[in-house]
Enzyme design. Structure first.
Site, PDB file in Angstrom:
ATOM      1  N   ASN A 188       0.927  -1.054  -0.061  1.00  0.00           N
ATOM      2  CA  ASN A 188      -0.014  -0.128   0.005  1.00  0.00           C
ATOM      3  C   ASN A 188       0.879   1.252  -0.123  1.00  0.00           C
ATOM      4  O   ASN A 188       2.122   1.166   0.458  1.00  0.00           O
ATOM      5  CB  ASN A 188      -1.015  -0.012   1.312  1.00  0.00           C
ATOM      6  CG  ASN A 188      -1.948   0.890   1.218  1.00  0.00           C
ATOM      7  OD1 ASN A 188      -2.343   1.273   0.116  1.00  0.00           O
ATOM      8  ND2 ASN A 188      -2.391   1.541   2.412  1.00  0.00           N
ATOM      9  N   ASN A 190       1.383   3.668   1.762  1.00  0.00           N
ATOM     10  CA  ASN A 190       2.056   4.100   3.126  1.00  0.00           C
ATOM     11  C   ASN A 190       2.979   3.276   3.516  1.00  0.00           C
ATOM     12  O   ASN A 190       3.690   3.561   4.756  1.00  0.00           O
ATOM     13  CB  ASN A 190       0.933   4.439   4.232  1.00  0.00           C
ATOM     14  CG  ASN A 190       0.324   3.275   4.765  1.00  0.00           C
ATOM     15  OD1 ASN A 190       0.258   2.091   3.869  1.00  0.00           O
ATOM     16  ND2 ASN A 190      -0.572   3.334   5.591  1.00  0.00           N
ATOM     17  N   LYS A 191       3.304   2.124   3.180  1.00  0.00           N
ATOM     18  CA  LYS A 191       4.224   0.946   3.692  1.00  0.00           C
ATOM     19  C   LYS A 191       5.457   1.300   3.114  1.00  0.00           C
ATOM     20  O   LYS A 191       5.728   1.997   2.336  1.00  0.00           O
ATOM     21  CB  LYS A 191       3.776  -0.336   3.208  1.00  0.00           C
ATOM     22  CG  LYS A 191       2.278  -0.639   3.515  1.00  0.00           C
ATOM     23  CD  LYS A 191       2.300  -0.968   5.287  1.00  0.00           C
ATOM     24  CE  LYS A 191       0.773  -0.974   5.996  1.00  0.00           C
ATOM     25  NZ  LYS A 191      -0.129  -1.591   5.318  1.00  0.00           N
ATOM     26  N   ILE A 192       6.534   0.669   3.774  1.00  0.00           N
ATOM     27  CA  ILE A 192       7.954   0.711   3.514  1.00  0.00           C
ATOM     28  C   ILE A 192       8.154   0.599   2.110  1.00  0.00           C
ATOM     29  O   ILE A 192       9.045   1.440   1.566  1.00  0.00           O
ATOM     30  CB  ILE A 192       8.688  -0.032   4.341  1.00  0.00           C
ATOM     31  CG1 ILE A 192      10.213   0.200   4.559  1.00  0.00           C
ATOM     32  CG2 ILE A 192       8.706  -1.684   4.079  1.00  0.00           C
ATOM     33  CD1 ILE A 192      10.770   0.187   5.848  1.00  0.00           C
ATOM     34  N   ALA A 193       7.498  -0.142   1.444  1.00  0.00           N
ATOM     35  CA  ALA A 193       7.683  -0.356  -0.024  1.00  0.00           C
ATOM     36  C   ALA A 193       6.457  -0.224  -0.623  1.00  0.00           C
ATOM     37  O   ALA A 193       5.631  -1.124  -0.240  1.00  0.00           O
ATOM     38  CB  ALA A 193       8.697  -1.426  -0.563  1.00  0.00           C
TER      39      ALA A 193
END
Ligand SMILES: *Cc1c(COP(=O)(O)O)cnc(C)c1O
Length: 376
Positions: A188, A190-193
């Protein structure tokens, strides 16, 4: 002039992702299959040390398929940490099963392995074992898998790892996402990747991978006409988005290093303030520091968590409360909960600071100055 807004965890994409995306576009693989999808899956499987990776349209879809392949059916029970994002519990509800919410430990913010063992022991005695246990790697820190797997193995209950927030983290040297029957990643925004929206199911079990692929592509039988023996889903990731994911995962080391720098910066620059306690780092692994979170003791700090968020908001800085536990959510009001005081406390006092991997030193300084300005 007003300062540019600093977001909590915005996407961080570069020329690497742009080139891969345009190459995929120009090759006309504009479909939920293609060489980028295969390459993305192989890349993440290698990175996490699992045999099979199935790229999907979201982390929630991956959780749904993981639970189906674990055999979760209508009327079943699944143990879920109360302190998580709603998707972990929603996937259980999609199947007509019931989550039972378990509290976290204060020293990891993750599901309490002792509570899991106790709940399994009690339920085994009643002949009411859950079909599965979901462990979540909160804010990019792994749950404590040794005792969790020991308890699940003892009773023959499947463990599903919700590693949506934890790509690149490790537990005793092993990659997040590689524990239990199946692991789940999210890409998604907002995630780290990120792929702009996407997820992945990871597993060492060939049967689980084959079934997940089959269910994700409308449960089509391998015959020329459209033959269906099961209700399928349309859950595959697009090849275009997989191209973006390939670039993000190539850069994962840098993305994590930037988040770790942010964590260290905040800890150094805010650690002297009374009433602030950073989320503990467990000695069993390396988190990916997806979000830097801390607890605010309002009396000692001189302001409560919500006042800090409001003040940062006025400075065009986005901060958020920690997850509101599932046992306090109206939608899950009828579900059983074991404990709950720890997760309720994390919600009441927990603060997530801007942690995106593109933060500059100047951005970090702005956040630090804004937090310090609220302190007594
Ligand atoms: C983000 C997240 C999910 C859901 O992933 P999506 O890709 O947004 O569907 C599930 N569980 C946790 C803990 C998450 O943080």
């Amino acid at each position: 002039m007003t300062d540019a807004r600093i977001y909590l965890s915005p996407p961080d994409v570069s020329d690497v992702e742009r080139k891969l995306l345009l190459a995929a576009f120009d090759s006309n693989w504009v479909a939920p299959v293609g060489p980028d999808l295969d390459a993305f899956e192989a890349q993440v499987a290698e990175l996490t040390g699992v045999r099979h990776a199935v790229a999907l349209s979201s982390g929630t879809a991956a959780l749904h398929l993981a639970l189906i392949t674990a055999g979760v059916r209508r009327g079943d029970t699944v143990l879920v940490p109360s302190f998580t994002f709603a998707a972990s519990a929603n996937a259980v509800m999609y199947l007509g099963a019931r989550p039972v919410f378990l509290d976290s430990t204060a020293d990891t913010w993750n599901i309490d392995p002792d509570l899991v063992a106790e709940e399994l022991r009690l339920r085994a005695g009643r002949g009411q074992l859950p079909r599965a246990v979901i462990a979540v790697d909160m804010y990019g820190q792994c749950a404590d898998y040794e005792p969790l797997l020991e308890a699940c193995d003892r009773y023959g209950v499947a463990l599903i790892e919700d590693a949506a927030e934890a790509l690149g983290a490790t537990y005793r040297g092993r990659a997040a996402g590689s524990f239990g029957l199946a692991g789940v990643l999210s890409f998604n925004g907002n995630k780290i990747a990120t792929t702009g929206g996407g997820g992945m199911l990871l597993t060492d079990d060939g049967t689980v991978a084959t079934r997940a692929r089959y269910l994700a592509t409308q449960a089509r039988e391998p015959v020329p006409h459209y033959e269906h023996r099961a209700v399928g889903h349309n859950y595959r990731l697009s090849n275009l988005l997989a191209a973006v994911g390939r670039g993000q995962v190539q850069r994962l080391g840098d993305l994590i290093a930037a988040r770790r720098r942010t964590f260290r910066h905040y800890r150094t620059a805010l650690g002297d303030l009374p009433g602030l306690t950073f989320m503990p780092v467990a000695d069993y692994g390396e988190p990916n520091h997806w979000l830097t979170c801390l607890l605010v003791d309002a009396a000692a700090f001189g302001a409560d968590r919500d006042r800090i968020i409001e003040h940062l908001g006025r400075q065009h800085i986005e901060a958020r409360p920690a997850w509101k536990p599932m046992h306090l959510q109206p939608v899950f009001r009828d579900c059983v909960v074991r404990g709950g005081a720890v997760s309720a406390g994390l919600f009441r006092r927990g603060l997530c600071l801007p942690s995106g991997s593109a933060l500059t030193d100047q951005d970090r300084e702005r956040v630090v100055a804004a937090v310090r300005a609220v302190a007594r």
